[in-house]
Design a protein around this motif. Structure first.
Motif, PDB file in Angstrom:
ATOM      1  N   ALA A  89       0.798  -1.239   0.073  1.00 19.07           N
ATOM      2  CA  ALA A  89      -0.039  -0.177   0.000  1.00 19.07           C
ATOM      3  C   ALA A  89       0.652   1.350   0.070  1.00 19.07           C
ATOM      4  CB  ALA A  89      -1.043  -0.215   1.335  1.00 19.07           C
ATOM      5  N   SER A  90       2.037   1.183   0.626  1.00 20.53           N
ATOM      6  CA  SER A  90       2.849   2.395   0.584  1.00 20.53           C
ATOM      7  C   SER A  90       3.537   2.691  -0.187  1.00 20.53           C
ATOM      8  CB  SER A  90       3.804   2.321   2.037  1.00 20.53           C
ATOM      9  OG  SER A  90       4.737   1.383   1.825  1.00 20.53           O
ATOM     10  N   THR A  91       3.496   2.049  -1.388  1.00 19.37           N
ATOM     11  CA  THR A  91       4.315   2.332  -2.344  1.00 19.37           C
ATOM     12  C   THR A  91       3.861   3.556  -3.403  1.00 19.37           C
ATOM     13  OG1 THR A  91       3.035   0.931  -4.034  1.00 19.37           O
ATOM     14  CG2 THR A  91       5.022   0.082  -3.226  1.00 19.37           C
ATOM     15  N   GLU A  92       2.405   4.004  -3.136  1.00 21.51           N
ATOM     16  CA  GLU A  92       1.707   5.004  -3.827  1.00 21.51           C
ATOM     17  C   GLU A  92       1.678   6.134  -2.770  1.00 21.51           C
ATOM     18  OE1 GLU A  92       0.083   4.786  -6.675  1.00 21.51           O
ATOM     19  OE2 GLU A  92       1.097   2.714  -6.876  1.00 21.51           O
ATOM     20  N   TRP A  93       2.355   6.218  -1.325  1.00 17.01           N
ATOM     21  CA  TRP A  93       2.244   7.225  -0.722  1.00 17.01           C
ATOM     22  C   TRP A  93       3.425   8.145  -0.700  1.00 17.01           C
ATOM     23  CZ3 TRP A  93       1.639   3.700   4.532  1.00 17.01           C
ATOM     24  CH2 TRP A  93       0.428   2.965   4.428  1.00 17.01           C
ATOM     25  N   LYS A  94       3.002   9.257  -0.141  1.00 17.19           N
ATOM     26  CA  LYS A  94       4.041  10.461  -0.211  1.00 17.19           C
ATOM     27  C   LYS A  94       4.948   9.994   1.269  1.00 17.19           C
ATOM     28  CE  LYS A  94       0.982  13.863  -1.989  1.00 17.19           C
ATOM     29  NZ  LYS A  94       0.266  15.104  -1.786  1.00 17.19           N
TER      30      LYS A  94
ATOM     31  N   THR B  94       5.714  11.973   3.563  1.00 17.70           N
ATOM     32  CA  THR B  94       4.970  12.224   4.714  1.00 17.70           C
ATOM     33  C   THR B  94       4.136  11.581   5.281  1.00 17.70           C
ATOM     34  OG1 THR B  94       3.452  13.643   3.428  1.00 17.70           O
ATOM     35  CG2 THR B  94       5.519  14.843   4.118  1.00 17.70           C
ATOM     36  N   GLU B  95       3.318  10.817   4.407  1.00 20.00           N
ATOM     37  CA  GLU B  95       2.079   9.882   4.736  1.00 20.00           C
ATOM     38  C   GLU B  95       2.873   8.627   5.377  1.00 20.00           C
ATOM     39  OE1 GLU B  95      -1.322  10.558   1.479  1.00 20.00           O
ATOM     40  OE2 GLU B  95       0.420   9.568   0.692  1.00 20.00           O
ATOM     41  N   ARG B  96       3.805   8.205   5.139  1.00 20.96           N
ATOM     42  CA  ARG B  96       4.701   7.186   5.547  1.00 20.96           C
ATOM     43  C   ARG B  96       5.330   7.403   6.945  1.00 20.96           C
ATOM     44  NH1 ARG B  96       7.078   2.654   4.793  1.00 20.96           N
ATOM     45  NH2 ARG B  96       8.278   1.737   2.923  1.00 20.96           N
ATOM     46  N   GLN B  97       6.081   8.512   6.902  1.00 19.51           N
ATOM     47  CA  GLN B  97       6.412   8.984   8.257  1.00 19.51           C
ATOM     48  C   GLN B  97       5.244   9.027   9.320  1.00 19.51           C
ATOM     49  OE1 GLN B  97       8.381  12.645   7.070  1.00 19.51           O
ATOM     50  NE2 GLN B  97      10.169  11.480   6.117  1.00 19.51           N
ATOM     51  N   HIS B  98       4.228   9.768   9.042  1.00 19.71           N
ATOM     52  CA  HIS B  98       3.020   9.850   9.833  1.00 19.71           C
ATOM     53  C   HIS B  98       2.447   8.637  10.364  1.00 19.71           C
ATOM     54  CE1 HIS B  98      -0.552  11.701  11.479  1.00 19.71           C
ATOM     55  NE2 HIS B  98      -1.255  10.905  10.945  1.00 19.71           N
ATOM     56  N   LEU B  99       2.225   7.530   9.413  1.00 15.88           N
ATOM     57  CA  LEU B  99       1.865   6.376   9.946  1.00 15.88           C
ATOM     58  C   LEU B  99       3.095   5.689  10.619  1.00 15.88           C
ATOM     59  CD1 LEU B  99      -0.351   4.146   9.682  1.00 15.88           C
ATOM     60  CD2 LEU B  99       0.899   3.058   8.083  1.00 15.88           C
ATOM     61  N   ALA B 100       4.109   5.687  10.357  1.00 11.91           N
ATOM     62  CA  ALA B 100       5.270   5.350  11.294  1.00 11.91           C
ATOM     63  C   ALA B 100       5.207   5.682  12.662  1.00 11.91           C
ATOM     64  CB  ALA B 100       6.765   5.260  10.704  1.00 11.91           C
ATOM     65  N   LYS B 101       5.142   6.994  12.707  1.00 13.43           N
ATOM     66  CA  LYS B 101       5.028   8.047  14.103  1.00 13.43           C
ATOM     67  C   LYS B 101       3.958   7.369  14.990  1.00 13.43           C
ATOM     68  CE  LYS B 101       5.084  12.558  16.264  1.00 13.43           C
ATOM     69  NZ  LYS B 101       4.531  11.646  17.365  1.00 13.43           N
ATOM     70  N   ALA B 102       2.688   7.117  14.246  1.00 15.70           N
ATOM     71  CA  ALA B 102       1.364   6.729  14.954  1.00 15.70           C
ATOM     72  C   ALA B 102       1.780   5.257  15.555  1.00 15.70           C
ATOM     73  CB  ALA B 102       0.304   6.674  13.877  1.00 15.70           C
ATOM     74  N   PHE B 103       2.488   4.324  14.793  1.00 13.06           N
ATOM     75  CA  PHE B 103       2.853   3.021  15.357  1.00 13.06           C
ATOM     76  C   PHE B 103       3.733   3.267  16.363  1.00 13.06           C
ATOM     77  CE2 PHE B 103       0.544   1.621  11.621  1.00 13.06           C
ATOM     78  CZ  PHE B 103      -0.391   0.578  12.329  1.00 13.06           C
ATOM     79  N   THR B 104       4.901   4.089  16.382  1.00 12.49           N
ATOM     80  CA  THR B 104       5.703   4.281  17.359  1.00 12.49           C
ATOM     81  C   THR B 104       5.202   4.693  18.564  1.00 12.49           C
ATOM     82  OG1 THR B 104       7.466   4.477  15.627  1.00 12.49           O
ATOM     83  CG2 THR B 104       8.110   5.230  18.040  1.00 12.49           C
TER      84      THR B 104
END
Length: 126
Positions: free
Chosen positions: A35-40, A42-52
């Motif tokens: 799914a993340s291949t299409e993400w910017k 910033t979107e990837r970083q936002h999700l990573a931060k949420a899980f962290t």
């Protein structure tokens, strides 16, 4: 971690329950990767931060309740992982914690032991 006693059952049960909850809440790594291949970025970083942040909150809660020190090394590693760095086997092991939790619940009379050929329902952890 020494040999557990019957006094350890409630805390072990809580640890197993939270391992299962984390595993259910964590999307499989391949799903995130696809799914993340299409993400910017910033979107990837936002999700990573949420899980962290979620992992940090879990860790803090487990420490506050005196459970962190009772967790195995593997359980701790899974607890601080995210969909971006979790190993598939870690995720699978956490899901299998449900079976261990049900056996403990059965041992203390909380539930009927499911049939040996049936998958345990996560609703039993409520």
């Amino acid at each position: 971690m020494g040999r557990p006693s019957s006094k350890d059952v409630p805390s072990r049960l809580l640890i197993l329950k939270y391992q299962v909850v984390l595993a259910l809440a964590m999307p499989p790594q391949e799903l995130i990767s696809n799914a993340s291949t299409e993400w910017k970025d910033t979107e990837r970083q936002h999700l990573a931060k949420a899980f962290t942040d979620q992992a940090a909150q879990f860790t803090s809660s487990m420490k506050a309740h005196g459970l962190w020190s009772q967790m195995t090394k593997e359980e701790k590693e899974f607890a601080v992982s995210t969909p971006f760095n979790v190993k598939p086997q870690q995720h699978l092991n956490a899901m299998w914690s449900m079976e261990s939790a049900v056996v403990l619940m059965w041992a203390i009379g909380m539930v009927e032991l499911p049939r040996f050929d049936a998958q345990t329902d996560t609703e039993m952890l409520k």
